[in-house]
Write an enzyme that holds these catalytic residues in place. Structure first.
Site, short mmCIF file in Angstrom:
data_model
loop_
_atom_site.label_atom_id
_atom_site.label_comp_id
_atom_site.label_asym_id
_atom_site.label_seq_id
_atom_site.Cartn_x
_atom_site.Cartn_y
_atom_site.Cartn_z
N LYS A 16 -44.13 -44.88 -21.74
CA LYS A 16 -43.15 -45.42 -22.70
C LYS A 16 -42.98 -46.93 -22.52
CE LYS A 16 -39.56 -43.03 -21.32
NZ LYS A 16 -40.12 -42.32 -20.16
N ARG A 91 -31.15 -40.27 -23.82
CA ARG A 91 -31.77 -39.30 -22.90
C ARG A 91 -31.00 -37.99 -22.86
NH1 ARG A 91 -34.35 -43.43 -19.17
NH2 ARG A 91 -35.56 -42.29 -17.64
N ARG A 129 -47.94 -46.07 -9.50
CA ARG A 129 -47.30 -47.07 -10.38
C ARG A 129 -46.55 -48.15 -9.59
NH1 ARG A 129 -43.13 -45.60 -15.22
NH2 ARG A 129 -41.53 -45.29 -13.63
N ARG A 162 -41.40 -48.58 -7.09
CA ARG A 162 -39.99 -48.17 -7.23
C ARG A 162 -39.66 -47.00 -6.32
NH1 ARG A 162 -39.10 -47.52 -13.61
NH2 ARG A 162 -37.85 -45.79 -12.85
N ARG A 173 -36.68 -36.18 -11.26
CA ARG A 173 -36.66 -36.86 -12.56
C ARG A 173 -37.35 -36.03 -13.64
NH1 ARG A 173 -39.37 -42.28 -11.38
NH2 ARG A 173 -38.81 -42.88 -13.49
P1 AMP Z 1 -36.38 -45.53 -16.41
O1 AMP Z 1 -36.71 -46.90 -15.96
O2 AMP Z 1 -36.23 -45.42 -17.88
O3 AMP Z 1 -37.32 -44.50 -15.83
O4 AMP Z 1 -34.93 -45.19 -15.83
C1 AMP Z 1 -34.70 -45.20 -14.43
C2 AMP Z 1 -33.39 -44.50 -14.12
O5 AMP Z 1 -32.31 -45.18 -14.77
C3 AMP Z 1 -33.29 -43.06 -14.61
O6 AMP Z 1 -33.89 -42.15 -13.72
C4 AMP Z 1 -31.77 -42.90 -14.68
O7 AMP Z 1 -31.21 -42.74 -13.41
C5 AMP Z 1 -31.33 -44.26 -15.21
N1 AMP Z 1 -31.30 -44.29 -16.69
C6 AMP Z 1 -32.05 -45.05 -17.51
N2 AMP Z 1 -31.76 -44.82 -18.80
C7 AMP Z 1 -30.80 -43.86 -18.80
C8 AMP Z 1 -30.11 -43.16 -19.81
N3 AMP Z 1 -30.34 -43.39 -21.12
N4 AMP Z 1 -29.18 -42.25 -19.44
C9 AMP Z 1 -28.91 -42.00 -18.15
N5 AMP Z 1 -29.56 -42.60 -17.14
C10 AMP Z 1 -30.50 -43.53 -17.44
#
Ligand code: AMP
Length: 226
Positions: A16, A91, A129, A162, A173
């Site tokens: 994404k 989400r 990654r 990360r 996740r």
């Molecule tokens: P990402 O970088 O999109 O994989 O997001 C990393 C982490 O940020 C996720 O595992 C959640 O803990 C938090 N996060 C990001 N976007 C959201 C969202 N829309 N709702 C809730 N938690 C989020």
């Protein structure tokens, strides 16, 4: 031309971030990544960052209210006027409802782009990654020898693996994705604005497909979704 909301859906590691970034560059739309914004808040040790940190480190979603507020603020900025790309939001179905309320002010075309990748491929990808800790650009350790010492080719920021890309957190996740986020596919499908893409093709092929989808959506004869 109507305002366009492009929503990326897909599990962690589906691509994404990479695709949202490329599409944003070619369409000249801002990419709004809630994950990047939360990580930035943690780095700056803001009140929001402190609230979000433990959820993120555990691989859980942060509370809806926290991300809703960030998105509301970001979407009200001028650069989102003709279109924008949401990467990692919504989400949950609750977040979808909230987002819909932000779209009530004017006409908008919504398209949800779902990137499909098998679980075993996701786990492998996330293990390899690395991410720019400054701009969020994604790199792959296998195709970048000596990645630990490299810097981002765009902003020169340091690259990190990360913490939440570790095997244990990834498992959580993925579970959270299947339980809380996957139901959004059905929601957008029922509204007629869901498009699914095979995320196991090359990065360029996926980008080409996405551009074609958006081009078709911009045709005047295309039914207005909302
Ligand atoms: P990402 O970088 O999109 O994989 O997001 C990393 C982490 O940020 C996720 O595992 C959640 O803990 C938090 N996060 C990001 N976007 C959201 C969202 N829309 N709702 C809730 N938690 C989020």
């Amino acid at each position: 031309m109507r305002r366009i909301a492009i929503i990326f859906l897909g599990p962690p590691g589906a691509g994404k971030g990479t695709q949202a970034r490329m599409l944003g560059e070619s369409l000249k739309y801002p990419r709004i990544s809630t994950g990047d914004m939360l990580r930035e808040a943690i780095r700056r040790n803001t009140a929001m960052g402190r609230k979000a940190q433990r959820f993120m480190e555990a691989g859980d979603l942060v509370p809806d209210g926290l991300v809703d507020a960030i998105v509301k603020d970001r979407l009200s900025r001028k650069d989102c006027g003709s279109g924008f790309i949401l990467d990692g939001y919504p989400r949950t179905l609750r977040q979808v409802e909230y987002l819909d309320t932000l779209f009530e002010n004017g006409p908008i075309k919504i398209v949800a782009l779902g990137i499909k990748v098998r679980n075993e491929v996701l786990t492998e990808r996330l293990a390899a990654r690395w991410t720019c800790s400054n701009c969020g650009k994604i790199f792959n350790a296998e195709s970048t020898p000596g990645i630990e010492k490299k810097r981002c080719d765009e902003c020169k920021g340091p690259l990190v693996h990360r913490k939440d890309d570790s095997a244990q957190v990834v498992e959580e996740r993925l579970k959270v994705y299947h339980e809380a986020t996957e139901p959004l596919i059905d929601y957008y499908r029922k509204r007629g604005c869901y498009r699914e893409i095979d995320g196991e093709q090359t990065v360029q092929d996926i980008h080409g497909t996405l551009k074609r989808i958006i081009k078709a959506l911009k045709q005047p004869e295309h039914a207005v979704i909302r």
